[in-house]
Design a protein around this motif. Sequence first.
Motif, PDB file in Angstrom:
ATOM      1  N   ILE A   1      33.842  58.886  57.411  1.00  0.00           N
ATOM      2  CA  ILE A   1      33.103  57.440  57.525  1.00  0.00           C
ATOM      3  C   ILE A   1      32.697  57.304  55.890  1.00  0.00           C
ATOM      4  CG2 ILE A   1      30.943  56.775  58.146  1.00  0.00           C
ATOM      5  CD1 ILE A   1      31.037  58.378  60.615  1.00  0.00           C
ATOM      6  N   GLY A   2      32.754  58.382  54.795  1.00  0.00           N
ATOM      7  CA  GLY A   2      32.556  57.882  53.507  1.00  0.00           C
ATOM      8  C   GLY A   2      31.272  58.672  53.058  1.00  0.00           C
ATOM      9  N   VAL A   3      30.956  59.644  54.128  1.00  0.00           N
ATOM     10  CA  VAL A   3      29.469  60.445  53.576  1.00  0.00           C
ATOM     11  C   VAL A   3      29.950  61.833  53.654  1.00  0.00           C
ATOM     12  CG1 VAL A   3      27.176  61.070  54.383  1.00  0.00           C
ATOM     13  CG2 VAL A   3      28.196  58.688  55.033  1.00  0.00           C
ATOM     14  N   LYS A   4      29.620  62.579  52.552  1.00  0.00           N
ATOM     15  CA  LYS A   4      29.829  64.005  52.267  1.00  0.00           C
ATOM     16  C   LYS A   4      28.536  64.867  52.779  1.00  0.00           C
ATOM     17  CE  LYS A   4      31.546  67.331  48.732  1.00  0.00           C
ATOM     18  NZ  LYS A   4      31.884  67.896  49.861  1.00  0.00           N
ATOM     19  N   PRO A   5      28.732  65.528  53.771  1.00  0.00           N
ATOM     20  CA  PRO A   5      27.551  66.241  54.254  1.00  0.00           C
ATOM     21  C   PRO A   5      27.453  67.579  53.466  1.00  0.00           C
ATOM     22  CG  PRO A   5      29.391  66.775  55.857  1.00  0.00           C
ATOM     23  CD  PRO A   5      29.620  65.556  54.892  1.00  0.00           C
TER      24      PRO A   5
ATOM     25  N   ALA B   1      27.692  59.410  69.389  1.00  0.00           N
ATOM     26  CA  ALA B   1      27.183  58.433  68.488  1.00  0.00           C
ATOM     27  C   ALA B   1      28.214  57.767  67.669  1.00  0.00           C
ATOM     28  CB  ALA B   1      26.267  59.250  67.460  1.00  0.00           C
ATOM     29  N   HIS B   2      29.182  58.425  67.184  1.00  0.00           N
ATOM     30  CA  HIS B   2      30.239  58.042  66.576  1.00  0.00           C
ATOM     31  C   HIS B   2      31.022  56.548  67.225  1.00  0.00           C
ATOM     32  CE1 HIS B   2      33.563  57.174  63.510  1.00  0.00           C
ATOM     33  NE2 HIS B   2      34.324  57.590  64.313  1.00  0.00           N
ATOM     34  N   LEU B   3      31.364  57.035  68.337  1.00  0.00           N
ATOM     35  CA  LEU B   3      31.874  56.216  69.397  1.00  0.00           C
ATOM     36  C   LEU B   3      31.108  55.070  69.744  1.00  0.00           C
ATOM     37  CD1 LEU B   3      33.859  58.610  71.637  1.00  0.00           C
ATOM     38  CD2 LEU B   3      35.072  57.386  69.890  1.00  0.00           C
ATOM     39  N   SER B   4      29.855  55.098  69.890  1.00  0.00           N
ATOM     40  CA  SER B   4      29.044  53.975  70.220  1.00  0.00           C
ATOM     41  C   SER B   4      28.819  53.303  68.923  1.00  0.00           C
ATOM     42  CB  SER B   4      27.695  54.676  70.995  1.00  0.00           C
ATOM     43  OG  SER B   4      27.108  55.280  70.109  1.00  0.00           O
ATOM     44  N   GLY B   5      29.091  53.645  67.866  1.00  0.00           N
ATOM     45  CA  GLY B   5      28.623  52.663  66.469  1.00  0.00           C
ATOM     46  C   GLY B   5      27.213  53.516  66.098  1.00  0.00           C
ATOM     47  N   GLN B   6      26.495  54.083  66.818  1.00  0.00           N
ATOM     48  CA  GLN B   6      25.370  54.474  66.502  1.00  0.00           C
ATOM     49  C   GLN B   6      25.309  55.427  64.976  1.00  0.00           C
ATOM     50  OE1 GLN B   6      23.643  56.261  69.824  1.00  0.00           O
ATOM     51  NE2 GLN B   6      22.688  54.501  70.693  1.00  0.00           N
ATOM     52  N   LEU B   7      26.258  56.274  64.903  1.00  0.00           N
ATOM     53  CA  LEU B   7      26.260  57.163  63.807  1.00  0.00           C
ATOM     54  C   LEU B   7      26.236  56.584  62.376  1.00  0.00           C
ATOM     55  CD1 LEU B   7      26.429  60.263  63.139  1.00  0.00           C
ATOM     56  CD2 LEU B   7      29.142  59.979  63.155  1.00  0.00           C
ATOM     57  N   VAL B   8      27.147  55.467  62.297  1.00  0.00           N
ATOM     58  CA  VAL B   8      27.211  54.906  61.323  1.00  0.00           C
ATOM     59  C   VAL B   8      25.697  54.195  60.794  1.00  0.00           C
ATOM     60  CG1 VAL B   8      28.000  52.544  60.053  1.00  0.00           C
ATOM     61  CG2 VAL B   8      29.611  54.316  61.145  1.00  0.00           C
ATOM     62  N   GLN B   9      25.007  53.703  61.898  1.00  0.00           N
ATOM     63  CA  GLN B   9      23.778  52.890  61.684  1.00  0.00           C
ATOM     64  C   GLN B   9      22.741  54.243  61.023  1.00  0.00           C
ATOM     65  OE1 GLN B   9      22.895  49.771  61.736  1.00  0.00           O
ATOM     66  NE2 GLN B   9      25.114  49.706  62.164  1.00  0.00           N
ATOM     67  N   MET B  10      22.857  55.538  61.811  1.00  0.00           N
ATOM     68  CA  MET B  10      21.835  56.520  61.161  1.00  0.00           C
ATOM     69  C   MET B  10      22.207  56.817  59.875  1.00  0.00           C
ATOM     70  SD  MET B  10      21.831  58.924  64.475  1.00  0.00           S
ATOM     71  CE  MET B  10      23.503  58.910  65.294  1.00  0.00           C
ATOM     72  N   LEU B  11      23.575  56.782  59.646  1.00  0.00           N
ATOM     73  CA  LEU B  11      23.805  57.095  58.110  1.00  0.00           C
ATOM     74  C   LEU B  11      23.708  56.176  57.064  1.00  0.00           C
ATOM     75  CD1 LEU B  11      27.202  58.894  59.301  1.00  0.00           C
ATOM     76  CD2 LEU B  11      25.188  60.157  58.428  1.00  0.00           C
ATOM     77  N   LYS B  12      23.353  54.973  57.204  1.00  0.00           N
ATOM     78  CA  LYS B  12      23.030  53.768  56.394  1.00  0.00           C
ATOM     79  C   LYS B  12      22.112  54.229  55.232  1.00  0.00           C
ATOM     80  CE  LYS B  12      24.901  49.546  58.172  1.00  0.00           C
ATOM     81  NZ  LYS B  12      24.742  48.304  58.689  1.00  0.00           N
ATOM     82  N   PRO B  13      21.016  54.819  55.591  1.00  0.00           N
ATOM     83  CA  PRO B  13      19.968  55.113  54.480  1.00  0.00           C
ATOM     84  C   PRO B  13      20.518  56.158  53.404  1.00  0.00           C
ATOM     85  CG  PRO B  13      18.702  55.068  56.687  1.00  0.00           C
ATOM     86  CD  PRO B  13      20.519  55.047  56.802  1.00  0.00           C
ATOM     87  N   PHE B  14      21.501  56.907  53.804  1.00  0.00           N
ATOM     88  CA  PHE B  14      22.245  57.962  52.949  1.00  0.00           C
ATOM     89  C   PHE B  14      23.615  57.660  52.252  1.00  0.00           C
ATOM     90  CE2 PHE B  14      19.934  59.481  56.533  1.00  0.00           C
ATOM     91  CZ  PHE B  14      18.709  60.200  55.932  1.00  0.00           C
ATOM     92  N   HIS B  15      24.011  56.427  52.535  1.00  0.00           N
ATOM     93  CA  HIS B  15      25.201  56.034  51.812  1.00  0.00           C
ATOM     94  C   HIS B  15      25.069  54.289  51.521  1.00  0.00           C
ATOM     95  CE1 HIS B  15      29.282  55.210  50.626  1.00  0.00           C
ATOM     96  NE2 HIS B  15      29.874  56.003  51.603  1.00  0.00           N
ATOM     97  N   HIS B  16      24.843  54.151  50.435  1.00  0.00           N
ATOM     98  CA  HIS B  16      24.457  52.447  49.969  1.00  0.00           C
ATOM     99  C   HIS B  16      25.789  51.650  50.219  1.00  0.00           C
ATOM    100  CE1 HIS B  16      26.602  53.264  46.491  1.00  0.00           C
ATOM    101  NE2 HIS B  16      25.745  54.203  45.957  1.00  0.00           N
ATOM    102  N   SER B  17      26.784  52.276  50.204  1.00  0.00           N
ATOM    103  CA  SER B  17      27.913  51.262  50.296  1.00  0.00           C
ATOM    104  C   SER B  17      28.818  50.997  51.761  1.00  0.00           C
ATOM    105  CB  SER B  17      29.337  51.666  49.394  1.00  0.00           C
ATOM    106  OG  SER B  17      29.618  53.205  49.723  1.00  0.00           O
ATOM    107  N   MET B  18      28.041  51.648  52.730  1.00  0.00           N
ATOM    108  CA  MET B  18      28.525  51.598  54.137  1.00  0.00           C
ATOM    109  C   MET B  18      28.100  49.968  54.488  1.00  0.00           C
ATOM    110  SD  MET B  18      27.365  55.259  55.728  1.00  0.00           S
ATOM    111  CE  MET B  18      28.326  54.722  57.407  1.00  0.00           C
ATOM    112  N   SER B  19      29.073  49.501  55.435  1.00  0.00           N
ATOM    113  CA  SER B  19      28.975  48.126  55.786  1.00  0.00           C
ATOM    114  C   SER B  19      28.373  48.353  57.098  1.00  0.00           C
ATOM    115  CB  SER B  19      30.250  47.257  55.805  1.00  0.00           C
ATOM    116  OG  SER B  19      31.162  48.033  56.203  1.00  0.00           O
TER     117      SER B  19
END
Length: 104
Positions: A34-38, A86-104
């Motif tokens: 997704i582009g986020v390094k945990p 959460a990933h399959l429903s699209g919610q995971l990307v939404q949860m991660l947005k605050p932690f990855h500025h380049s996510m669309s």
Amino acid sequence: MEKVMGLASENGLVIFSKSSCCMCYAVNMLFQGIGVKPVMYDIDQDPEGREMEKALMKLGGTAAGPVPAVFIGGKFMGSTNEIMSAHLSGQLVQMLKPFHHSMS
């Protein structure tokens, strides 16, 4: 529990894992895809690992064990099933947005 919550709140995305856990690796790769390094904490490499394992089980460990335990923004989000759902429903990307500025 105090150590787990302290470590979980230090970074935006934290995964508690064990070095031999294949599902921990899979969840880590999902986030990296997704582009986020945990931040990964291997509880089997920590001297307080047994206590951390007990705390993670209380938070919501499954029959498969206490890891992977995923925290986003210091909040326990669940293990493999919850993260994949959460990933399959699209919610995971939404949860991660605050932690990855380049996510669309």
